[in-house]
Design a protein around this motif. Structure first.
Motif, short mmCIF file in Angstrom:
data_model
loop_
_atom_site.label_atom_id
_atom_site.label_comp_id
_atom_site.label_asym_id
_atom_site.label_seq_id
_atom_site.Cartn_x
_atom_site.Cartn_y
_atom_site.Cartn_z
N ASP A 187 0.82 -1.20 0.00
CA ASP A 187 0.00 0.00 0.00
C ASP A 187 0.86 1.25 0.00
OD1 ASP A 187 -2.75 -1.21 0.32
OD2 ASP A 187 -1.75 -2.04 2.08
N VAL A 188 2.04 1.15 0.62
CA VAL A 188 2.98 2.26 0.68
C VAL A 188 4.36 1.70 0.34
CG1 VAL A 188 3.99 4.09 2.08
CG2 VAL A 188 1.61 3.41 2.47
N SER A 189 4.98 2.26 -0.71
CA SER A 189 6.34 1.88 -1.09
C SER A 189 7.30 2.96 -0.61
CB SER A 189 6.44 1.73 -2.61
OG SER A 189 5.57 0.72 -3.09
N VAL A 190 8.39 2.56 0.02
CA VAL A 190 9.32 3.51 0.60
C VAL A 190 10.72 3.26 0.06
CG1 VAL A 190 7.95 3.80 2.69
CG2 VAL A 190 9.73 2.05 2.63
N VAL A 191 11.56 4.28 0.17
CA VAL A 191 12.95 4.17 -0.24
C VAL A 191 13.82 4.71 0.90
CG1 VAL A 191 12.42 4.38 -2.69
CG2 VAL A 191 12.97 6.43 -1.37
N PRO A 192 15.03 4.18 1.05
CA PRO A 192 15.90 4.66 2.12
C PRO A 192 16.13 6.16 2.03
CG PRO A 192 16.78 2.65 1.18
CD PRO A 192 15.65 3.07 0.30
N GLY A 193 16.10 6.79 3.20
CA GLY A 193 16.37 8.22 3.27
C GLY A 193 15.16 9.12 3.15
N GLU A 194 14.02 8.58 2.67
CA GLU A 194 12.86 9.44 2.56
C GLU A 194 12.13 9.52 3.90
OE1 GLU A 194 10.19 7.89 -0.38
OE2 GLU A 194 9.20 6.56 1.03
N PRO A 195 11.40 10.61 4.16
CA PRO A 195 10.72 10.74 5.44
C PRO A 195 9.52 9.81 5.55
CG PRO A 195 10.20 12.60 4.02
CD PRO A 195 11.25 11.80 3.31
N LEU A 196 9.31 9.30 6.75
CA LEU A 196 8.17 8.44 7.05
C LEU A 196 7.75 8.73 8.48
CD1 LEU A 196 6.36 6.00 6.09
CD2 LEU A 196 8.05 4.51 7.18
N GLU A 197 6.45 8.71 8.73
CA GLU A 197 5.94 8.87 10.10
C GLU A 197 5.04 7.68 10.41
OE1 GLU A 197 2.82 11.83 12.01
OE2 GLU A 197 4.78 12.82 11.73
N ILE A 198 5.29 7.06 11.56
CA ILE A 198 4.51 5.92 12.02
C ILE A 198 4.06 6.19 13.45
CG2 ILE A 198 4.57 3.46 12.63
CD1 ILE A 198 4.61 3.85 9.65
N GLY A 218 2.82 8.66 14.78
CA GLY A 218 3.23 9.97 15.26
C GLY A 218 4.71 10.15 15.46
N ASP A 219 5.50 9.08 15.27
CA ASP A 219 6.96 9.15 15.41
C ASP A 219 7.60 9.25 14.03
OD1 ASP A 219 6.90 8.88 18.17
OD2 ASP A 219 8.48 7.37 18.19
N PRO A 220 8.63 10.09 13.88
CA PRO A 220 9.40 10.06 12.64
C PRO A 220 10.20 8.76 12.57
CG PRO A 220 10.45 11.49 14.25
CD PRO A 220 9.14 11.07 14.85
N VAL A 221 10.34 8.23 11.37
CA VAL A 221 11.07 6.98 11.15
C VAL A 221 12.14 7.22 10.10
CG1 VAL A 221 10.89 4.57 10.44
CG2 VAL A 221 9.00 5.65 11.68
N GLU A 222 13.35 6.79 10.40
CA GLU A 222 14.44 6.80 9.43
C GLU A 222 14.47 5.45 8.73
OE1 GLU A 222 17.36 9.80 11.99
OE2 GLU A 222 17.97 7.74 11.60
N ILE A 223 14.43 5.47 7.41
CA ILE A 223 14.49 4.24 6.62
C ILE A 223 15.93 4.05 6.17
CG2 ILE A 223 13.59 3.02 4.61
CD1 ILE A 223 11.20 4.99 4.71
N LEU A 224 16.54 2.95 6.61
CA LEU A 224 17.94 2.69 6.34
C LEU A 224 18.10 1.51 5.39
CD1 LEU A 224 19.29 2.92 10.01
CD2 LEU A 224 19.16 4.75 8.31
N ASP A 225 18.98 1.66 4.41
CA ASP A 225 19.36 0.55 3.55
C ASP A 225 20.39 -0.29 4.31
OD1 ASP A 225 20.27 -1.22 1.65
OD2 ASP A 225 20.99 0.30 0.26
N VAL A 226 20.03 -1.54 4.61
CA VAL A 226 20.96 -2.45 5.30
C VAL A 226 21.15 -3.71 4.47
CG1 VAL A 226 20.60 -1.53 7.62
CG2 VAL A 226 19.04 -3.28 6.75
N SER A 227 21.37 -3.53 3.18
CA SER A 227 21.56 -4.65 2.27
C SER A 227 22.79 -5.47 2.66
CB SER A 227 21.73 -4.14 0.85
OG SER A 227 20.56 -3.54 0.36
N GLY A 228 22.73 -6.73 2.29
CA GLY A 228 23.80 -7.68 2.58
C GLY A 228 23.22 -9.07 2.68
N HIS A 229 22.36 -9.26 3.67
CA HIS A 229 21.60 -10.50 3.78
C HIS A 229 20.75 -10.68 2.53
CE1 HIS A 229 19.43 -13.73 5.78
NE2 HIS A 229 18.28 -13.10 5.58
N THR A 230 20.04 -9.63 2.16
CA THR A 230 19.39 -9.52 0.85
C THR A 230 19.70 -8.14 0.30
OG1 THR A 230 17.30 -8.58 1.67
CG2 THR A 230 17.46 -11.00 1.60
N ILE A 231 19.52 -7.99 -1.01
CA ILE A 231 19.60 -6.67 -1.62
C ILE A 231 18.25 -5.98 -1.41
CG2 ILE A 231 19.98 -5.37 -3.74
CD1 ILE A 231 22.43 -6.94 -2.80
N GLY A 232 18.29 -4.76 -0.89
CA GLY A 232 17.05 -4.03 -0.63
C GLY A 232 16.50 -4.22 0.77
#
Length: 248
Positions: free
Chosen positions: A88-99, A101-115
């Motif tokens: 329903d919502v697609s996100v990318v690392p670094g873009e703003p997100l709020e869950i 009422g809290d701000p959320v930082e989306i981090l790319d932690v690829s390695g185990h899987t890409i993405g």
């Protein structure tokens, strides 16, 4: 209002997490429906959203049942949408997100899987790292390489020490046993092993400060000499440790 965190054991050794506030309830990863639905029923909560860290079945397979039962929205990586349940919502690392009422930082932690994503809630000092940084360990490198995973772990290691690392599995026994083979004089590691053995509660989450003290994959500088790798860079030492753990 502070977020309430509930850790759920699912399948054989997975963790899923509920976050709740007056604004609603969200789930991070969906390994198994019944433990989630039972906990929601006991607490009288609905489910507003499901955040997905990566595409492996043991993190997403309960999404259809949970969506059917609760109507929750599904949030996941835009780059991984082709192998995730419908988003329903697609996100990318670094873009703003709020869950909740809290701000959320989306981090790319690829390695185990890409993405692979991690979700950091700085106001609540929570980071949902799934199969990247784990309790006394890190995920296997199924899709990425050692340099990629080391960059991801370094990104997570830059978070504040009080951050609770909410990882995706209880691999604590095996991770601790391996850690002891490469870090045998680590008193903090031995104390953590003792505390886990005596506790009935899950071994995750744990603070990043505790991971820094006991997780060999965050202690490459301390372990470099013992591995005979003086002069090697951190990523090379990490790669050696990951190969050793794979063969352990």
């Amino acid at each position: 209002m502070p977020l309430e965190l509930v850790t759920l054991r699912c399948l054989r050794d997975n963790y899923a997490y509920l976050l709740h506030s007056e604004a609603g309830t969200v789930l991070i990863d969906a390994p198994e429906a019944q433990p989630v639905l039972t906990e929601l029923s006991v607490r009288g909560w609905g489910l507003d959203a499901i955040l997905l860290t990566h595409h492996h079945d043991d993190h997403i397979q309960a999404v259809p049942e949970l969506v059917a039962a609760t109507g929750a929205r599904v949030i996941g990586a835009a780059a991984d949408a082709h192998r995730l349940p419908p988003l329903d919502v697609s996100v990318v690392p670094g873009e703003p997100l709020e869950i909740l009422g809290d701000p959320v930082e989306i981090l790319d932690v690829s390695g185990h899987t890409i993405g692979h994503l991690a979700f950091h809630f700085p106001q609540s000092a929570l980071a949902f790292t799934a199969d990247s940084l784990m309790a006394m360990g890190c995920g296997r490198l199924f899709e990425g390489d050692a340099a990629m995973m080391w960059a991801s772990l370094s990104r997570l290691n830059a978070l504040p020490g009080e951050t609770l690392i909410c990882s995706g599995h209880d691999y604590c026994s095996g991770n601790a046993a391996f850690a002891l083979t490469v870090d045998p004089d680590n008193a903090a590691l031995r104390e953590r092993m003792r505390a886990i053995a005596e506790a009935a509660s899950p071994c995750a989450p744990a603070t990043l400060a505790l991971e820094r003290a006991t997780n060999p994959f965050l202690r490459v500088a301390a372990l470099r000499e013992g591995l005979g790798m003086e002069g090697a860079d951190d990523a090379a030492v990490f790669a050696r440790l990951r190969r050793m753990k794979d063969a352990f």
